[in-house]
Design a protein around this motif. Structure first.
Motif, PDB file in Angstrom:
ATOM      1  N   LEU A 138       0.822  -1.216   0.000  1.00 53.68           N
ATOM      2  CA  LEU A 138       0.000   0.000   0.000  1.00 53.68           C
ATOM      3  C   LEU A 138       0.854   1.265   0.000  1.00 53.68           C
ATOM      4  O   LEU A 138       0.595   2.170  -0.810  1.00 53.68           O
ATOM      5  CB  LEU A 138      -0.973  -0.017   1.180  1.00 53.68           C
ATOM      6  N   PRO A 139       1.883   1.378   0.848  1.00 54.36           N
ATOM      7  CA  PRO A 139       2.686   2.611   0.825  1.00 54.36           C
ATOM      8  C   PRO A 139       3.340   2.893  -0.523  1.00 54.36           C
ATOM      9  O   PRO A 139       3.500   4.061  -0.913  1.00 54.36           O
ATOM     10  CB  PRO A 139       3.743   2.375   1.908  1.00 54.36           C
ATOM     11  N   ARG A 195      -7.834   6.005 -11.531  1.00 57.00           N
ATOM     12  CA  ARG A 195      -8.209   5.535 -10.197  1.00 57.00           C
ATOM     13  C   ARG A 195      -7.298   4.393  -9.776  1.00 57.00           C
ATOM     14  O   ARG A 195      -7.014   3.501 -10.574  1.00 57.00           O
ATOM     15  CB  ARG A 195      -9.651   5.045 -10.264  1.00 57.00           C
ATOM     16  N   VAL A 196      -6.855   4.423  -8.522  1.00 49.01           N
ATOM     17  CA  VAL A 196      -6.106   3.314  -7.941  1.00 49.01           C
ATOM     18  C   VAL A 196      -6.996   2.717  -6.858  1.00 49.01           C
ATOM     19  O   VAL A 196      -7.531   3.429  -6.003  1.00 49.01           O
ATOM     20  CB  VAL A 196      -4.758   3.776  -7.344  1.00 49.01           C
ATOM     21  N   VAL A 197      -7.154   1.402  -6.920  1.00 48.61           N
ATOM     22  CA  VAL A 197      -8.059   0.691  -6.018  1.00 48.61           C
ATOM     23  C   VAL A 197      -7.314  -0.473  -5.374  1.00 48.61           C
ATOM     24  O   VAL A 197      -6.620  -1.226  -6.051  1.00 48.61           O
ATOM     25  CB  VAL A 197      -9.296   0.157  -6.781  1.00 48.61           C
ATOM     26  N   CYS A 198      -7.489  -0.618  -4.080  1.00 48.58           N
ATOM     27  CA  CYS A 198      -6.926  -1.739  -3.334  1.00 48.58           C
ATOM     28  C   CYS A 198      -8.073  -2.649  -2.900  1.00 48.58           C
ATOM     29  O   CYS A 198      -9.073  -2.175  -2.362  1.00 48.58           O
ATOM     30  CB  CYS A 198      -6.191  -1.214  -2.102  1.00 48.58           C
ATOM     31  N   GLY A 253       7.001  -7.294  -5.595  1.00 49.63           N
ATOM     32  CA  GLY A 253       7.893  -7.055  -6.733  1.00 49.63           C
ATOM     33  C   GLY A 253       7.065  -6.770  -7.955  1.00 49.63           C
ATOM     34  O   GLY A 253       6.818  -5.625  -8.310  1.00 49.63           O
ATOM     35  N   ALA A 254       6.575  -7.816  -8.589  1.00 47.72           N
ATOM     36  CA  ALA A 254       5.817  -7.710  -9.835  1.00 47.72           C
ATOM     37  C   ALA A 254       4.531  -6.899  -9.681  1.00 47.72           C
ATOM     38  O   ALA A 254       4.085  -6.266 -10.636  1.00 47.72           O
ATOM     39  CB  ALA A 254       5.478  -9.103 -10.359  1.00 47.72           C
ATOM     40  N   SER A 255       3.924  -6.916  -8.497  1.00 46.58           N
ATOM     41  CA  SER A 255       2.636  -6.241  -8.305  1.00 46.58           C
ATOM     42  C   SER A 255       2.773  -4.901  -7.602  1.00 46.58           C
ATOM     43  O   SER A 255       1.776  -4.272  -7.259  1.00 46.58           O
ATOM     44  CB  SER A 255       1.691  -7.142  -7.503  1.00 46.58           C
ATOM     45  N   GLY A 256       3.990  -4.448  -7.386  1.00 48.81           N
ATOM     46  CA  GLY A 256       4.208  -3.173  -6.719  1.00 48.81           C
ATOM     47  C   GLY A 256       4.036  -1.989  -7.643  1.00 48.81           C
ATOM     48  O   GLY A 256       4.098  -2.113  -8.875  1.00 48.81           O
ATOM     49  N   ALA A 257       3.847  -0.831  -7.068  1.00 54.21           N
ATOM     50  CA  ALA A 257       3.639   0.389  -7.847  1.00 54.21           C
ATOM     51  C   ALA A 257       4.776   0.668  -8.826  1.00 54.21           C
ATOM     52  O   ALA A 257       4.505   1.044  -9.972  1.00 54.21           O
ATOM     53  CB  ALA A 257       3.421   1.573  -6.910  1.00 54.21           C
ATOM     54  N   PRO A 258       6.057   0.496  -8.456  1.00 54.13           N
ATOM     55  CA  PRO A 258       7.116   0.759  -9.440  1.00 54.13           C
ATOM     56  C   PRO A 258       7.001  -0.116 -10.693  1.00 54.13           C
ATOM     57  O   PRO A 258       7.204   0.376 -11.810  1.00 54.13           O
ATOM     58  CB  PRO A 258       8.407   0.463  -8.665  1.00 54.13           C
ATOM     59  N   ALA A 259       6.648  -1.389 -10.534  1.00 55.82           N
ATOM     60  CA  ALA A 259       6.498  -2.275 -11.691  1.00 55.82           C
ATOM     61  C   ALA A 259       5.324  -1.849 -12.564  1.00 55.82           C
ATOM     62  O   ALA A 259       5.415  -1.873 -13.799  1.00 55.82           O
ATOM     63  CB  ALA A 259       6.335  -3.719 -11.228  1.00 55.82           C
ATOM     64  N   ILE A 260       4.241  -1.451 -11.940  1.00 55.54           N
ATOM     65  CA  ILE A 260       3.055  -1.017 -12.695  1.00 55.54           C
ATOM     66  C   ILE A 260       3.375   0.271 -13.442  1.00 55.54           C
ATOM     67  O   ILE A 260       3.042   0.435 -14.620  1.00 55.54           O
ATOM     68  CB  ILE A 260       1.846  -0.823 -11.757  1.00 55.54           C
ATOM     69  N   LEU A 261       4.062   1.175 -12.773  1.00 52.76           N
ATOM     70  CA  LEU A 261       4.441   2.441 -13.388  1.00 52.76           C
ATOM     71  C   LEU A 261       5.370   2.219 -14.577  1.00 52.76           C
ATOM     72  O   LEU A 261       5.190   2.834 -15.638  1.00 52.76           O
ATOM     73  CB  LEU A 261       5.102   3.337 -12.340  1.00 52.76           C
ATOM     74  N   MET A 262       6.317   1.326 -14.426  1.00 53.33           N
ATOM     75  CA  MET A 262       7.227   1.007 -15.533  1.00 53.33           C
ATOM     76  C   MET A 262       6.466   0.461 -16.731  1.00 53.33           C
ATOM     77  O   MET A 262       6.736   0.830 -17.882  1.00 53.33           O
ATOM     78  CB  MET A 262       8.311   0.025 -15.083  1.00 53.33           C
ATOM     79  N   ALA A 263       5.495  -0.418 -16.476  1.00 54.93           N
ATOM     80  CA  ALA A 263       4.698  -0.984 -17.575  1.00 54.93           C
ATOM     81  C   ALA A 263       3.889   0.102 -18.273  1.00 54.93           C
ATOM     82  O   ALA A 263       3.800   0.126 -19.507  1.00 54.93           O
ATOM     83  CB  ALA A 263       3.789  -2.090 -17.047  1.00 54.93           C
ATOM     84  N   LEU A 264       3.306   0.995 -17.502  1.00 52.54           N
ATOM     85  CA  LEU A 264       2.521   2.091 -18.104  1.00 52.54           C
ATOM     86  C   LEU A 264       3.408   3.028 -18.913  1.00 52.54           C
ATOM     87  O   LEU A 264       3.060   3.411 -20.027  1.00 52.54           O
ATOM     88  CB  LEU A 264       1.793   2.871 -17.009  1.00 52.54           C
ATOM     89  N   GLU A 265       4.548   3.386 -18.345  1.00 48.08           N
ATOM     90  CA  GLU A 265       5.443   4.327 -19.026  1.00 48.08           C
ATOM     91  C   GLU A 265       6.085   3.702 -20.274  1.00 48.08           C
ATOM     92  O   GLU A 265       6.354   4.398 -21.242  1.00 48.08           O
ATOM     93  CB  GLU A 265       6.515   4.815 -18.064  1.00 48.08           C
TER      94      GLU A 265
END
Length: 164
Positions: free
Chosen positions: A53-54, A70-73, A148-160
């Motif tokens: 979450l952080p 939107r970001v949803v948990c 790792g794979a599901s963290g915000a940095p990985a998601i951001l990298m995929a989007l960018e």
């Protein structure tokens, strides 16, 4: 497990937001615009509370800049626990929370995980998804403990990178 190109299921859930609790459906919460959904085994559990979450909260401005609406948990907890967690983490009003108390959404997405051995029963597997207008663009599933794979940095990298 739900795959790229799949439409979201419509499952009753409770949405926890700054406005309170709302009985709704998964497709109503996740089906419009560009949505990042991340799923966690449990509110307040160590990895979920201290890492997963952080990371999304810290990267929220970058995710929004990348076009995320939107970001949803989501977690298999009741809506009272999810609201307490949202408040305690400082995420209330910034990230929306879906309380999947009976694991119906976890099962419908194929992300249910039996954690009975740890005394937690049926829970979400740790994962994330990028969803565009109700259709899954990508699924990121953890295959080991940690984020790792599901963290915000990985998601951001995929989007960018434009890979999704």
């Amino acid at each position: 497990m739900i795959e790229r190109g799949s439409s979201l299921p419509s499952v009753p859930t409770k949405l926890v937001s700054a406005d309170g609790f709302v009985d709704t459906t998964s497709d109503a919460v996740l089906g419009q615009g560009l949505v990042v959904l991340f799923t966690v085994p449990g509110a307040f559990t160590p990895t979920c509370h201290l890492n997963h979450l952080p990371g999304f909260l810290a990267n929220l401005p970058k995710l929004k800049a990348a076009g995320v609406d939107r970001v949803v948990c989501a977690s298999v907890n009741d809506h009272h626990v999810m609201k307490a967690w949202a408040e305690a983490s400082g995420a209330l009003g910034q990230i929306d929370f879906v309380a999947d108390g009976n694991a119906a959404l976890a099962e419908a997405l194929g992300l249910a995980k039996d954690l009975s051995v740890a005394g937690m029963g049926q829970r979400f597997a740790r994962a994330a998804m990028i969803i565009r207008d109700g259709v899954v663009d990508a699924v990121f599933l953890e295959d080991a403990p940690g984020v790792g794979a599901s963290g915000a940095p990985a998601i951001l990298m995929a989007l960018e990178a434009g890979t999704v």
